[in-house]
Motif scaffolding. Structure first.
Motif, PDB file in Angstrom:
ATOM      1  N   ARG A 175      79.846  29.042  52.276  1.00  0.00           N
ATOM      2  CA  ARG A 175      80.205  28.790  53.668  1.00  0.00           C
ATOM      3  C   ARG A 175      80.967  29.974  54.255  1.00  0.00           C
ATOM      4  O   ARG A 175      80.721  30.398  55.380  1.00  0.00           O
ATOM      5  CB  ARG A 175      81.068  27.519  53.768  1.00  0.00           C
ATOM      6  CG  ARG A 175      81.359  27.093  55.207  1.00  0.00           C
ATOM      7  CD  ARG A 175      82.660  26.328  55.311  1.00  0.00           C
ATOM      8  NE  ARG A 175      83.783  27.059  54.756  1.00  0.00           N
ATOM      9  CZ  ARG A 175      84.354  28.106  55.362  1.00  0.00           C
ATOM     10  NH1 ARG A 175      83.916  28.535  56.523  1.00  0.00           N
ATOM     11  NH2 ARG A 175      85.361  28.729  54.791  1.00  0.00           N
TER      12      ARG A 175
ATOM     13  N   THR B  86      77.851  25.465  58.674  1.00  0.00           N
ATOM     14  CA  THR B  86      77.473  24.362  57.790  1.00  0.00           C
ATOM     15  C   THR B  86      76.522  24.854  56.707  1.00  0.00           C
ATOM     16  O   THR B  86      75.586  25.608  56.986  1.00  0.00           O
ATOM     17  CB  THR B  86      76.809  23.233  58.590  1.00  0.00           C
ATOM     18  OG1 THR B  86      77.710  22.799  59.612  1.00  0.00           O
ATOM     19  CG2 THR B  86      76.464  22.063  57.682  1.00  0.00           C
ATOM     20  N   VAL B  87      76.752  24.424  55.467  1.00  0.00           N
ATOM     21  CA  VAL B  87      75.927  24.831  54.333  1.00  0.00           C
ATOM     22  C   VAL B  87      75.302  23.594  53.717  1.00  0.00           C
ATOM     23  O   VAL B  87      75.999  22.631  53.385  1.00  0.00           O
ATOM     24  CB  VAL B  87      76.769  25.568  53.267  1.00  0.00           C
ATOM     25  CG1 VAL B  87      75.893  25.992  52.104  1.00  0.00           C
ATOM     26  CG2 VAL B  87      77.467  26.772  53.875  1.00  0.00           C
ATOM     27  N   GLY B  88      73.966  23.621  53.558  1.00  0.00           N
ATOM     28  CA  GLY B  88      73.271  22.490  52.959  1.00  0.00           C
ATOM     29  C   GLY B  88      73.263  22.564  51.443  1.00  0.00           C
ATOM     30  O   GLY B  88      73.399  23.643  50.852  1.00  0.00           O
ATOM     31  N   ALA B  89      73.071  21.421  50.827  1.00  0.00           N
ATOM     32  CA  ALA B  89      73.078  21.342  49.365  1.00  0.00           C
ATOM     33  C   ALA B  89      71.950  22.165  48.752  1.00  0.00           C
ATOM     34  O   ALA B  89      72.110  22.781  47.687  1.00  0.00           O
ATOM     35  CB  ALA B  89      72.965  19.882  48.923  1.00  0.00           C
ATOM     36  N   GLU B  90      70.787  22.214  49.423  1.00  0.00           N
ATOM     37  CA  GLU B  90      69.659  22.966  48.884  1.00  0.00           C
ATOM     38  C   GLU B  90      69.962  24.463  48.861  1.00  0.00           C
ATOM     39  O   GLU B  90      69.644  25.160  47.892  1.00  0.00           O
ATOM     40  CB  GLU B  90      68.404  22.698  49.722  1.00  0.00           C
ATOM     41  CG  GLU B  90      67.151  23.351  49.142  1.00  0.00           C
ATOM     42  CD  GLU B  90      65.912  23.046  49.968  1.00  0.00           C
ATOM     43  OE1 GLU B  90      64.834  23.557  49.607  1.00  0.00           O
ATOM     44  OE2 GLU B  90      66.024  22.305  50.973  1.00  0.00           O
ATOM     45  N   GLU B  91      70.607  24.947  49.923  1.00  0.00           N
ATOM     46  CA  GLU B  91      70.967  26.368  49.945  1.00  0.00           C
ATOM     47  C   GLU B  91      71.970  26.684  48.844  1.00  0.00           C
ATOM     48  O   GLU B  91      71.867  27.716  48.171  1.00  0.00           O
ATOM     49  CB  GLU B  91      71.545  26.759  51.300  1.00  0.00           C
ATOM     50  CG  GLU B  91      71.930  28.232  51.370  1.00  0.00           C
ATOM     51  CD  GLU B  91      72.447  28.662  52.719  1.00  0.00           C
ATOM     52  OE1 GLU B  91      72.789  29.855  52.855  1.00  0.00           O
ATOM     53  OE2 GLU B  91      72.510  27.820  53.646  1.00  0.00           O
TER      54      GLU B  91
END
Length: 413
Positions: free
Chosen positions: A14, A25-30
């Protein structure tokens, strides 16, 4: 400041994305995809409580030096400081720690791609390769658009899977011929061909073409995108953007460019990153049709072990003996060193005996500029960045360090 634990990774990403203006915002997949390529022992963050406010990591890479040998390099990347925490020395702390670790590991050099010119000289880095980008105005190029193909071999369109299969071997052949080039990891090829998408959902499939020689061996490949604009008055407004063109032979390089020049409707080609002394303009009937859109410093280099680094490459001209007094504010590579080369280009660099007079004095960052053959010792002397203690010593260094083609690094890392 600390290296990361598993629980730090999402917050570190992040902070990285914030620093590079990619979003908050940071996604779990990234997180999962990026974590797979990180060595946490070489990934640093500065934390204020649970909030990460600065990032840096490094990776092992092999750097080709003049003569074709590879040296182990620490490749620094992902350096960022959150805007609320600038001017507090955070980047300096992280860089000092990473360089000390690289020195302890025995890496002769550290390398990075500088987003801004003024930053990295203070850490002992110097610009070691430069890069050019061209815009080719095809209607003015004075080329026959009815290109029938290369006289030998052929160009063919292929899919991403073929590039993943053939690309690593081709790149390794080209890398050994290209001072400044680095090895490419499996992750590189996965990202370049869309198998791994960073960030997720960002992939746009390009076109891929390869050049096969008369025996069917792939000697070149190119990836490119097509941008179809508004056709006013029923006239095409189509641009091609080259992602990467790699060629092991002049025949392959010429064939791939001529293929791109002959694409129907395309009136402008953006070349992407190319060597600063590229063949491209002279492949055109009218070289003025290739406009230099930018030429700039690219890969910066920091010498950590002067004897190991200077002994690894080859040199030009007659046998040479030079005593270099290298200044390094960080104390990582300072000292007096004797560089001796023979007529074959082989060299040995060792600490200089105390009684041996100094020939040249310079900063470690300026030695980095000379190291791959891109900079001129005479030019550095004229700028006051190199001091000559023996007449003609700078000219001797110029001859020894010179390379027939300028070094370049094809890759952002």
């Amino acid at each position: 400041m600390r290296t990361l634990t598993e629980s730090d990774v999402a917050e570190w990403i992040r902070a990285l994305n914030t620093g590079f203006y990619r979003g908050f915002t940071v996604g779990a997949e990234e997180v999962e995809l990026r974590r797979a390529s990180y060595d946490l022992a070489r990934t640093r963050g500065v934390f204020e409580g649970d909030r990460c406010v600065a990032t840096l990591r490094s990776m092992p890479r092999e750097l080709t030096v003049p003569g074709g040998r590879a040296v182990d390099a620490s490749a620094v990347t992902n350096v960022s400081v959150t805007g609320t925490h600038r001017r507090r020395g955070l980047a300096s702390q992280m860089m000092a720690a990473d360089l000390a670790d690289a020195k302890e590991r025995g890496n002769p050099v550290s390398i990075l791609i500088a987003a801004e010119y003024p930053i990295y000289g203070r850490y002992g880095f110097g610009p070691a390769t430069w890069v050019a980008q061209w815009d080719v105005d095809l209607p003015r190029a004075a080329l026959d658009q009815r290109y029938p193909g290369p006289p030998e071999g052929r160009v063919e369109l292929v899919g991403a899977a073929e590039i993943r299969k053939a690309g690593p071997e081709l790149h390794e052949r080209v890398r050994t011929l290209t001072p400044g080039a680095i090895n490419r990891t499996t992750e590189y090829w996965e990202v370049a061909t869309g198998e791994r998408q960073l960030p997720p959902g960002s992939w746009k499939e390009p076109f891929f073409a390869v050049y096969r020689d008369a025996d069917g061996r792939i000697d070149g490949m190119v990836g490119y995108d097509i941008h179809d604009g508004e056709w006013e008055h029923k006239l095409p407004d189509v641009h091609a953007s080259v992602r990467n063109l790699t060629a092991a032979t002049p025949a392959a390089e010429t064939a791939l460019w001529r293929y791109l020049f002959a694409l129907d409707w395309v009136n402008l080609i953006k070349t992407g990153f190319r060597p600063p002394d590229d063949l491209l303009p002279l492949l055109l009937g009218d070289p003025r049709a290739a406009r230099l859109s930018s030429i700039a410093d690219f890969m910066w280099l920091r010498i950590l072990d002067v004897p190991a680094a200077l002994s690894a490459r080859t040199y030009a001209g007659a046998a040479t003996s030079l005593v270099l007094d290298v200044q390094d504010r960080a104390g990582l590579a300072s000292g007096r060193f004797l560089l001796e080369t023979d007529t074959s280009g082989a060299a040995v660099c060792v600490p200089a005996p105390s009684a041996t007079p100094t020939d040249l004095s310079l900063d470690v960052g300026d030695l980095a500029c000379l190291y791959l053959g891109d900079e001129s010792a005479l030019r550095l002397a004229a700028l006051g960045r190199l001091t000559e203690h023996r007449p003609a010593a700078a000219a001797a260094a110029d001859t020894a360090f010179h390379t027939p083609r300028r070094p370049w690094c094809p890759d952002v890392f």
